[in-house]
Design an enzyme around this catalytic site. Structure first.
Site, mmCIF file in Angstrom:
data_model
loop_
_atom_site.group_PDB
_atom_site.id
_atom_site.type_symbol
_atom_site.label_atom_id
_atom_site.label_comp_id
_atom_site.label_asym_id
_atom_site.label_seq_id
_atom_site.Cartn_x
_atom_site.Cartn_y
_atom_site.Cartn_z
ATOM 1 C CG ASP A 236 54.233 -28.684 -33.265
ATOM 2 O OD1 ASP A 236 55.369 -28.260 -33.508
ATOM 3 O OD2 ASP A 236 53.937 -29.892 -33.244
ATOM 4 C CG ASP B 226 58.320 -28.776 -37.276
ATOM 5 O OD1 ASP B 226 58.265 -29.970 -36.942
ATOM 6 O OD2 ASP B 226 58.397 -28.401 -38.465
ATOM 7 C CD GLU C 227 61.096 -32.285 -35.323
ATOM 8 O OE1 GLU C 227 60.782 -33.426 -35.692
ATOM 9 O OE2 GLU C 227 60.686 -31.261 -35.893
ATOM 10 C CG HIS D 187 53.664 -35.939 -34.864
ATOM 11 N ND1 HIS D 187 54.478 -35.481 -33.855
ATOM 12 C CD2 HIS D 187 53.993 -35.229 -35.978
ATOM 13 C CE1 HIS D 187 55.272 -34.522 -34.338
ATOM 14 N NE2 HIS D 187 54.994 -34.353 -35.612
ATOM 15 C CG ASP D 188 57.020 -36.655 -37.463
ATOM 16 O OD1 ASP D 188 56.034 -36.644 -38.222
ATOM 17 O OD2 ASP D 188 57.655 -35.631 -37.152
#
Length: 558
Positions: A98, A200, A256, A328-329
């Protein structure tokens, strides 16, 4: 021409905090992941995406990085990471990390120096602005986790921008020095042997230099979108990154990209533009939003889901899609899009079928392959997530009922995805002998890996079969997508077409048995059933076919 490896890959997302604890401190770690590599190899996945593993004070679970070149000690050492990388590669599993470069932690040495005064070497590494004449913030932007997106620092008599927590100051990508620091850091990780990055909030790195006020129509916690999303230089920066780093390595990149529509996504992903391989969009994640954004008790509509997924399949036909139900979000997919009660296993398999038969790279979030559902925490104190705690208070202040708040938090909290992975049905779920950093889900007694591996009809083995099919049939990787039966309110059906073959995918979202119409020209074709989520076989196509609750079936037609 050989297909890029990431186009035929299936990615498995590991949330390191919650995957497997090897040293019994209540926190997952690298040695725990190493221990479970045979499990992942058995599933058939090709790539592991790890959430941030870098040094961090953990204000936002590692998305606040204080040193990009050091490992967070609770996960292990650099030697442990190297061992994980080597052992994964022995299983033919690649690892992507990430990359969080829109912001750092406020404890990063760049920021510690930057905030001292306006003249030091790091002075312009972050986004600093003078106060308005009355001393107030430069504009009206709010931050994702509540409060203004600007924080005042006396030593500079200026505000710095933070789109997220105040401990996450935004980097100044206008500075060439900053960009070169980032590229150099990325290069080091590639030289170590990693296979790519998930980037991210990468659509936020270029800000509108005017820093305009946001209109009242934007939610306060997302109002920075007014000048931070898809900014004027974002594609220039990514092309530079590609030219200076990415193009030198055989790696995959997925960005993302919040607040990015399908037309904008083409700019990120079309191969001739030389930016990213694919992006994560959020259009299907927004179908059940309410007045507090994600924290609502609204249920998605199938017509909306079809529209969104079809639009992205069509618009990115010349780029590439990432395919995901959860991460994860996000809350657990089977609770959000399926039925986590009587039809939990059936609907989990149906959702997997719909996703894995589409064009793009599928992402599986840990636990999805055993049908984990939202965690039924009963007290707000059980939640750890910074975002959940903020919205809980917001809804209280707004006078919402305790019942509505609890239901919204249960349905949408990020912690639904973050409870420890249940390896068995024992009291510690086979995760750790210590108290875990977040409570176990009480469902682990019945939903766990050990149980899944003992049942040949489990969701796990169904995923395994789907992954094997993707590797065996080029049509699943490369076929063009076509929605059929658009008006059907209960069944999502689509075709994939490639080199004279047709794939027919039928997925029911209904808890009742419903009919689906099959186009006449398909009924007349000679076909074989590739997979279905009911043991009794539908072997032949008919013009009107009954589908049982949450049934999924896939035919290959010659």
């Amino acid at each position: 021409m050989a297909v890029e490896w990431w186009k035929s890959s299936v990615v498995y997302q590991v949330y390191p905090l919650s995957f497997k604890d090897s040293n019994n401190d209540g926190i997952g770690d690298f040695q725990g992941i190493i221990e479970k590599l045979p499990y992942l190899a058995n599933l058939g996945i090709d790539v592991i995406w790890l959430n941030p593993i870098f040094e961090s004070p953990l204000v936002d679970n590692g998305y606040d990085i204080s040193d990009y070149e050091k490992i967070l000690p609770q996960y292990g050492t650099m030697a442990d990471f190297q061992e994980l990388l080597n052992k994964a590669h022995e299983f033919n599993i690649k690892i992507i990390l990430d990359l969080v470069v829109n912001h750092t932690s406020d404890l990063h040495h760049w920021f510690i120096e930057s905030k001292k005064d306006r003249k030091n070497d790091y002075a312009d590494y972050y986004i600093w602005k003078d106060p308005k004449p009355d001393g107030s913030a430069p504009n009206n932007w709010g931050s994702t986790f509540g409060g203004p997106a600007w924080e005042y620092v006396e030593s500079r008599n200026q505000y710095y921008l933070h789109c997220f927590a105040k401990e996450q100051p935004d980097l100044n990508w206008e500075s060439e020095t900053v960009r070169q620091e980032i590229y150099q850091m990325m290069r080091k990780w590639f030289e170590l042997g990693i296979d790519g990055f998930r980037m991210d909030v990468i659509s936020l790195i270029s800000k509108d230099p005017a820093y305009p006020d946001a209109s009242q129509t934007l939610a306060y916690t997302k109002s920075y979108y007014a000048g931070a999303s898809n900014g004027p230089r974002v594609h220039e920066f990514l092309q530079e990154m590609n030219h200076e780093v990415l193009s030198d390595f055989d790696v995959m990149t997925v960005g993302e990209t919040p607040n990015t529509n399908s037309t904008q996504a083409q700019l990120y992903t079309f191969p001739e533009r030389k930016e990213l391989d694919m992006v994560f969009h959020f259009d299907h994640m927004h179908l059940d939003y309410g007045k507090y954004g994600k924290f609502s008790d609204i249920r998605f509509k199938l017509s909306d889901l079809k529209k969104v997924l079809t639009e992205w399949q069509n618009k990115l036909a010349n780029g590439w899609n990432s395919l995901y139900w959860s991460n994860h979000d996000q809350p657990r997919a089977v609770t959000r899009f399926g039925d986590d009660g009587i039809y939990r296993e059936t609907s989990a398999k149906m959702l997997a079928t719909l996703l894995h038969m589409m064009k793009g790279t599928p992402f599986i979030f840990q636990g999805e392959e055993i049908g984990m559902k939202n965690v039924p925490f009963t007290e707000i104190e059980e939640y750890q997530d910074i975002e959940t705690k903020y919205f809980y208070q917001e809804m209280l202040v707004a006078g919402e009922s305790e019942e509505y708040i609890k239901q919204s938090v249960y349905l949408k909290s990020r912690d639904n995805a973050r409870t420890p992975m249940p390896w068995n049905g024992e009291s510690d779920s086979g995760f750790s002998k210590a108290k875990p950093w977040i409570d176990y889900s009480p469902d682990n007694q019945t939903i766990n890996v050990q149980k899944a591996l003992q049942d040949e009809n489990s969701i796990f083995y169904y995923y395994k079969k789907l992954i094997a099919l993707r590797k065996a049939y080029p049509i699943i990787q490369l076929g063009e997508y076509q929605l059929i039966n658009e008006e059907d309110s209960a069944v999502y059906s689509y075709l994939r077409k490639y080199q004279g073959e047709t794939l027919l995918v039928l997925c029911s979202f209904s808890p009742d048995t419903v009919n689906v119409e099959i186009p006449k020209d398909l009924v007349e074709k000679n076909g074989e059933k590739l997979i279905g989520n009911y043991p009794e076989k539908i072997e032949t196509l008919s013009k009107t076919m009954p589908l049982r609750p949450y049934e999924a079936v896939v035919f290959l037609l010659k």
